[in-house]
Design an enzyme around this catalytic site. Structure first.
Site, PDB file in Angstrom:
ATOM      1  N   HIS A 167     -28.071 -12.361  -8.594  1.00  0.00           N
ATOM      2  CA  HIS A 167     -28.897 -13.553  -8.497  1.00  0.00           C
ATOM      3  C   HIS A 167     -28.091 -14.590  -7.732  1.00  0.00           C
ATOM      4  CE1 HIS A 167     -31.993 -16.468  -9.806  1.00  0.00           C
ATOM      5  NE2 HIS A 167     -31.012 -17.308  -9.607  1.00  0.00           N
ATOM      6  N   CYS A 168     -28.609 -15.019  -6.606  1.00  0.00           N
ATOM      7  CA  CYS A 168     -27.845 -15.929  -5.759  1.00  0.00           C
ATOM      8  C   CYS A 168     -28.384 -17.348  -5.900  1.00  0.00           C
ATOM      9  CB  CYS A 168     -27.947 -15.477  -4.307  1.00  0.00           C
ATOM     10  SG  CYS A 168     -26.939 -16.476  -3.196  1.00  0.00           S
ATOM     11  N   PRO A 169     -27.625 -18.262  -6.487  1.00  0.00           N
ATOM     12  CA  PRO A 169     -28.128 -19.637  -6.601  1.00  0.00           C
ATOM     13  C   PRO A 169     -28.204 -20.348  -5.256  1.00  0.00           C
ATOM     14  CG  PRO A 169     -25.904 -19.453  -7.492  1.00  0.00           C
ATOM     15  CD  PRO A 169     -26.333 -18.086  -7.116  1.00  0.00           C
ATOM     16  N   GLY A 172     -31.435 -19.514  -4.164  1.00  0.00           N
ATOM     17  CA  GLY A 172     -32.433 -19.836  -5.174  1.00  0.00           C
ATOM     18  C   GLY A 172     -33.333 -18.676  -5.542  1.00  0.00           C
TER      19      GLY A 172
END
Lengths: 407, 155
Positions: A167-169, A172
């Site tokens: 999950h890449c912040p 997003g």
């Protein structure tokens, strides 16, 4: 086929479980926390704007107009890849509908046999053989499915994602099967853009210094230095990330598998998905077919969800019948009529396939929300002879599941 | 017993559903197990059923095939920053439409007359092929109670 209901048409994305946000009527799908994504946008757009404003005029005149042109093209490519990564469905697997969940539960019960009272049932694992290696498929308590190989449950988005990478912040969104190549191209093109801007920054400063001396240059172009600093730090992290993902692609591994060490170590299973050839691996990941989304976000919520679309399309007349005979007489109301008639339903109240259509539209909307509650209901959704759906607390693998969710 | 799909709608009630699972022996490509579920033994002949599932597997393999055409499509799309996907239909989507038509045709010709209905796997996240079994309303009220007895065998 127009809607029967008095209310407006509801699209499927509005009723999807999980913690995603949707925009543009279901066309855009992102995670809930978007703050870091806005920061990414700000950094890229801000840095490039400063470059175009302060450096490009000088470089275009003194070196070549091709320099800003190429920079603009590269900038647009970076933005396109970023937006594609952020806005697309990463490969979310829809949760099992009640009947499928029940079917799987019964299979599990049958496999486990009789568990003596007081003892925990064995963990829910299914072994499959892939290319000669044994791979364990875990059961997802939230989605009520056995996860396909390489899928994992993202706790931030609360979805199972196929070929889950991470999950890449910064973008997003989750990175999974459908948007991994866009993510990779984003990091690659961003590396190139950062290197490009940094290089021409230096060239610009050098050229000016040659003409007017270094100190005067520093005074003339104060805007250069903040974003040179940004470039410098971005360079190392983004280039590093690109290098890491290039390594993963050549081995056909995901970040998730790499972190967990699924395929490393001598006594562990070797990666069954790798073609043992770097070029084949790269081709598969980057040039493979563009997988479609299975979520159908923009489809209209159909009234009768027990009837497959393939059948509904054959009998359009049925829906018109529904409208004319029932639309006026039965305004949409909450009913508790079960979809599948059973021995508890009195004969005269057993709904026909058409009648249950109206009831089911209301029934479906509360049910996905139930899954979000931390404790799963102990009673079965379909009546009689169905074992109670298990919850993580009753399973021996509870601690491992908890660790999984934390990832 | 059922002559067409309209009759199925009006006179039948849903009795049970069988779910055909994915076959992962070849990796993560889309394939379904061709194992014949016991619930369907009395409803449809095995060769017909296996034929349908094998054909679906062939279509999915065609959609996911790594070959010249998919590489070309990928490279061309990359060169246009994937904007071309906004107006062009990918090969996978074309094959999915073909699959949808095939399932519809199979339902009309083979499955509905036997009181069965196949759901397109894409509606179930490409995880399972759902086959709904219908019972004639007039027959003895066999309902969802039948599902418990047959659950163990359909692996």
């Amino acid at each position: 086929m127009s809607a029967v209901m008095m209310t407006r048409k509801v699209r499927k994305w509005e009723k999807l479980p999980g913690k995603n946000t949707f925009c543009c009527d279901g066309r855009v799908m992102m995670a809930r926390q978007k703050g870091v994504f806005y920061l990414t946008l700000f950094l890229i757009v801000g840095t490039c704007s400063l470059f175009f404003a302060f450096e490009c005029p000088y470089l275009a005149i003194h070196l070549s107009p091709a320099i800003p042109v190429f920079a603009i093209l590269l900038f647009f490519f970076v933005m396109a890849m970023l937006l594609r990564t952020s806005f697309s469905d990463p490969g979310v697997l829809p949760r099992a509908l009640p009947e499928e969940a029940t079917f799987i539960e019964m299979e599990i019960e049958a496999t486990n046999g009789n568990v003596p009272a007081g003892q925990r049932p064995p963990p829910r694992i299914r072994n499959v053989q892939i290319n000669g290696q044994i791979v364990k498929l875990k059961y997802c308590y939230t989605c009520k499915i056995f996860r396909p190989p390489r899928a994992s449950h993202c706790s931030i988005c609360d979805n199972c994602v196929d070929r889950f990478d991470h999950h890449c912040p910064w973008v997003g969104n989750c990175v999974g099967k459908r948007n991994y190549r866009y993510f990779y191209l984003f990091t690659l093109s961003l590396s190139l853009l950062t290197i490009y801007i940094f290089t021409f920054n230096i060239v610009h400063v050098v050229m000016r210094s040659v003409n007017s001396g270094f100190v005067k240059t520093l005074q003339d172009t104060p805007g250069t230095y903040p974003f040179m600093l940004v470039c410098f730090f971005t360079l190392w992290s983004v280039v590093g990330l690109t290098g890491f993902h290039t390594y993963l692609i050549s081995l056909n591994q995901t970040t998730n598998e790499d972190i967990k060490g699924s395929w490393s170590g001598k006594n562990r299973v070797q990666n069954p998905y790798s073609h043992k050839n770097i070029i084949n691996n790269c081709c598969e990941v980057l040039c493979g077919p563009a997988y479609p989304s299975v979520l159908d976000r923009r489809g209209l919520m159909r009234d009768d969800l027990s009837v497959p679309t393939s059948a509904l399309s054959i009998v359009p007349g049925l829906c018109l019948q529904l409208e004319s005979s029932y639309g006026a007489m039965f305004p949409l109301q909450k009913t508790t009529a079960p979809l599948i008639p059973n021995e508890h339903t009195p004969d005269d109240a057993k709904p026909s396939m058409a009648d249950s259509a109206i009831a089911h539209a209301e029934k479906r909307s509360p049910s996905p929300r139930e899954e979000k509650l931390p404790t799963l209901p102990k009673s079965s959704p379909t009546p009689t002879k169905v074992p109670p759906l298990a919850s993580p607390e009753t399973d021996a693998e509870a601690s491992i599941i908890a660790k999984d969710k934390a990832l | 017993r059922f002559h067409n799909l309209q009759e199925l709608r009006h006179s039948a009630s849903l009795a049970n559903k069988v779910f055909l699972q994915r076959d992962y022996s070849d990796g993560t490509t889309c394939r379904f197990q061709t194992k014949f579920p016991s619930e369907l033994e009395s409803r449809i002949e095995r060769p017909l059923f296996e034929d349908t599932v094998k054909r679906l597997n062939i279509y999915y393999a065609e959609a996911e095939k790594m070959g010249g055409q998919s590489y070309l499509e990928g490279c061309l799309a990359c060169a246009t920053a994937y904007l071309i996907f906004l107006c062009m239909e990918t090969r996978y989507e074309k094959v999915l439409k073909k699959i949808g038509r095939y399932i519809q045709e199979q339902n009309e010709k083979i499955y509905a007359p036997r009181g069965l209905l196949i759901t397109d796997p894409i509606e179930r996240g490409m995880r399972v092929i759902e086959i709904s079994i219908y019972e004639d309303r007039g027959s003895s009220g066999s309902c969802s109670g039948s599902s418990s007895t047959s659950g163990s065998s359909a692996r």
